[in-house]
Design a protein around this motif. Structure first.
Motif, PDB file in Angstrom:
ATOM      1  N   UNK A  11      11.023  -3.753  -1.795  1.00  0.00           N
ATOM      2  CA  UNK A  11      11.063  -3.456  -0.360  1.00  0.00           C
ATOM      3  C   UNK A  11      12.035  -4.316   0.439  1.00  0.00           C
ATOM      4  N   UNK A  12      12.491  -5.431  -0.120  1.00  0.00           N
ATOM      5  CA  UNK A  12      13.449  -6.278   0.604  1.00  0.00           C
ATOM      6  C   UNK A  12      14.788  -5.585   0.814  1.00  0.00           C
ATOM      7  N   UNK A  13      15.040  -4.551   0.006  1.00  0.00           N
ATOM      8  CA  UNK A  13      16.335  -3.870   0.052  1.00  0.00           C
ATOM      9  C   UNK A  13      16.166  -2.410   0.453  1.00  0.00           C
ATOM     10  N   UNK A  14      15.279  -2.182   1.416  1.00  0.00           N
ATOM     11  CA  UNK A  14      15.022  -0.825   1.890  1.00  0.00           C
ATOM     12  C   UNK A  14      14.746  -0.818   3.378  1.00  0.00           C
ATOM     13  N   UNK A  15      15.106   0.275   4.012  1.00  0.00           N
ATOM     14  CA  UNK A  15      14.728   0.571   5.386  1.00  0.00           C
ATOM     15  C   UNK A  15      13.869   1.821   5.319  1.00  0.00           C
ATOM     16  N   UNK A  16      12.722   1.791   5.985  1.00  0.00           N
ATOM     17  CA  UNK A  16      11.793   2.912   5.914  1.00  0.00           C
ATOM     18  C   UNK A  16      11.686   3.643   7.239  1.00  0.00           C
ATOM     19  N   UNK A  17      11.567   4.965   7.157  1.00  0.00           N
ATOM     20  CA  UNK A  17      11.352   5.809   8.337  1.00  0.00           C
ATOM     21  C   UNK A  17       9.905   6.274   8.319  1.00  0.00           C
ATOM     22  N   UNK A  18       9.247   6.137   9.459  1.00  0.00           N
ATOM     23  CA  UNK A  18       7.848   6.557   9.578  1.00  0.00           C
ATOM     24  C   UNK A  18       7.665   7.374  10.847  1.00  0.00           C
ATOM     25  N   UNK A  19       6.691   8.283  10.807  1.00  0.00           N
ATOM     26  CA  UNK A  19       6.393   9.061  12.004  1.00  0.00           C
ATOM     27  C   UNK A  19       5.484   8.258  12.931  1.00  0.00           C
ATOM     28  N   UNK A  20       5.077   8.861  14.031  1.00  0.00           N
ATOM     29  CA  UNK A  20       4.256   8.176  15.021  1.00  0.00           C
ATOM     30  C   UNK A  20       2.919   7.717  14.492  1.00  0.00           C
ATOM     31  N   UNK A  21       2.437   8.332  13.404  1.00  0.00           N
ATOM     32  CA  UNK A  21       1.157   7.943  12.799  1.00  0.00           C
ATOM     33  C   UNK A  21       1.334   6.917  11.687  1.00  0.00           C
ATOM     34  N   UNK A  22       2.584   6.509  11.437  1.00  0.00           N
ATOM     35  CA  UNK A  22       2.841   5.514  10.405  1.00  0.00           C
ATOM     36  C   UNK A  22       3.065   6.085   9.021  1.00  0.00           C
ATOM     37  N   UNK A  77       0.822  -1.214   0.000  1.00  0.00           N
ATOM     38  CA  UNK A  77       0.000   0.000   0.000  1.00  0.00           C
ATOM     39  C   UNK A  77       0.855   1.264   0.000  1.00  0.00           C
ATOM     40  N   UNK A  78       2.127   1.140   0.409  1.00  0.00           N
ATOM     41  CA  UNK A  78       3.034   2.298   0.446  1.00  0.00           C
ATOM     42  C   UNK A  78       3.847   2.451  -0.835  1.00  0.00           C
ATOM     43  N   UNK A  79       3.677   1.535  -1.770  1.00  0.00           N
ATOM     44  CA  UNK A  79       4.489   1.563  -2.991  1.00  0.00           C
ATOM     45  C   UNK A  79       4.370   2.885  -3.758  1.00  0.00           C
ATOM     46  N   UNK A  80       3.148   3.439  -3.941  1.00  0.00           N
ATOM     47  CA  UNK A  80       3.060   4.728  -4.647  1.00  0.00           C
ATOM     48  C   UNK A  80       3.826   5.846  -3.925  1.00  0.00           C
ATOM     49  N   UNK A  81       3.771   5.851  -2.597  1.00  0.00           N
ATOM     50  CA  UNK A  81       4.491   6.872  -1.830  1.00  0.00           C
ATOM     51  C   UNK A  81       5.988   6.672  -1.938  1.00  0.00           C
ATOM     52  N   UNK A  82       6.450   5.424  -1.927  1.00  0.00           N
ATOM     53  CA  UNK A  82       7.875   5.140  -2.089  1.00  0.00           C
ATOM     54  C   UNK A  82       8.366   5.630  -3.451  1.00  0.00           C
ATOM     55  N   UNK A  83       7.593   5.371  -4.495  1.00  0.00           N
ATOM     56  CA  UNK A  83       7.969   5.836  -5.836  1.00  0.00           C
ATOM     57  C   UNK A  83       7.981   7.360  -5.891  1.00  0.00           C
ATOM     58  N   UNK A  84       6.993   8.002  -5.267  1.00  0.00           N
ATOM     59  CA  UNK A  84       6.927   9.475  -5.271  1.00  0.00           C
ATOM     60  C   UNK A  84       8.145  10.065  -4.565  1.00  0.00           C
ATOM     61  N   UNK A  85       8.506   9.496  -3.403  1.00  0.00           N
ATOM     62  CA  UNK A  85       9.656  10.004  -2.660  1.00  0.00           C
ATOM     63  C   UNK A  85      10.954   9.784  -3.434  1.00  0.00           C
ATOM     64  N   UNK A  86      11.084   8.630  -4.078  1.00  0.00           N
ATOM     65  CA  UNK A  86      12.269   8.361  -4.895  1.00  0.00           C
ATOM     66  C   UNK A  86      12.396   9.424  -5.984  1.00  0.00           C
TER      67      UNK A  86
END
Length: 196
Positions: free
Chosen positions: A49-60, A12-21
């Protein structure tokens, strides 16, 4: 700010990951992968996603990602067929070799970073430092003796961050006549020795 660092990202986070990239690397890759809508169509399925570390805020909410490369793969996992799906075969045939120029071969004992990017709204809040600390821990778990990355000359803010956490420059490569394609004139190789 509350920060959580986790391995990978959800589908579900894939679009956001692509946007941030794309937000982070459009200046470097815009002439090769742009325009934005096509770049996002290419990146959306290509990010692994197997080759990534993600940072998230308190709300995810995803604030940033740090990618790495191993013998099993890297953050951007795509080939000529993936390029052709978005750009056609003619477009893939010139884009593929240009993108290959940016790849770094793996070296024994070296943990290779494969991009780090933080949402512009979260910059200056410690997200990049937290991701780099997580990368260091991941590298130590893997048994690597150092972490290595490249930073382009048009990104002095990133270079300053890397130096603050202990990375040292080991050399510079110039893009020569390809500077107009990639939007930068040189890239500095940096390494972070790990003491274990």
């Amino acid at each position: 700010m509350t920060l959580r660092i986790n391995r990978g990202f959800d589908e579900s986070e894939r679009p956001e990951a692509a946007r941030l990239f794309w937000q982070a690397f459009a200046a470097k890759l815009g002439r090769v992968l742009g325009p934005e809508d096509r770049a996002l169509r290419f990146l959306h399925p290509a990010l692994d996603p197997r080759f990534a570390l993600g940072a998230r805020d308190g709300k995810g909410q995803m604030l940033g990602l740090a990618g790495f490369k191993t013998a099993e793969g890297g953050l951007v996992d795509a080939g000529m067929g993936d390029l052709a799906r978005v750009y056609g075969w003619v477009g893939a045939l010139w884009r593929g070799p240009l993108l290959e120029l940016l790849e770094r071969p793996l070296q024994p004992g070296v943990f290779q970073m494969d991009g780090i990017f933080v949402d512009e709204r979260a910059r200056g809040q410690g997200v990049g430092s937290a991701l780099l600390a997580a990368i260091r821990a991941e590298a130590e778990r893997s048994g690597a003796g150092e972490v290595q990355l490249d930073v382009i000359d048009s990104n002095p803010r990133a270079k300053a961050l890397y130096e603050r956490v202990g990375f040292v420059a080991t050399g510079t490569e110039h893009t020569g006549p390809l500077a107009w394609v990639f939007g930068f004139r040189s890239a500095t190789r940096m390494r972070l020795p790990l003491t274990g």
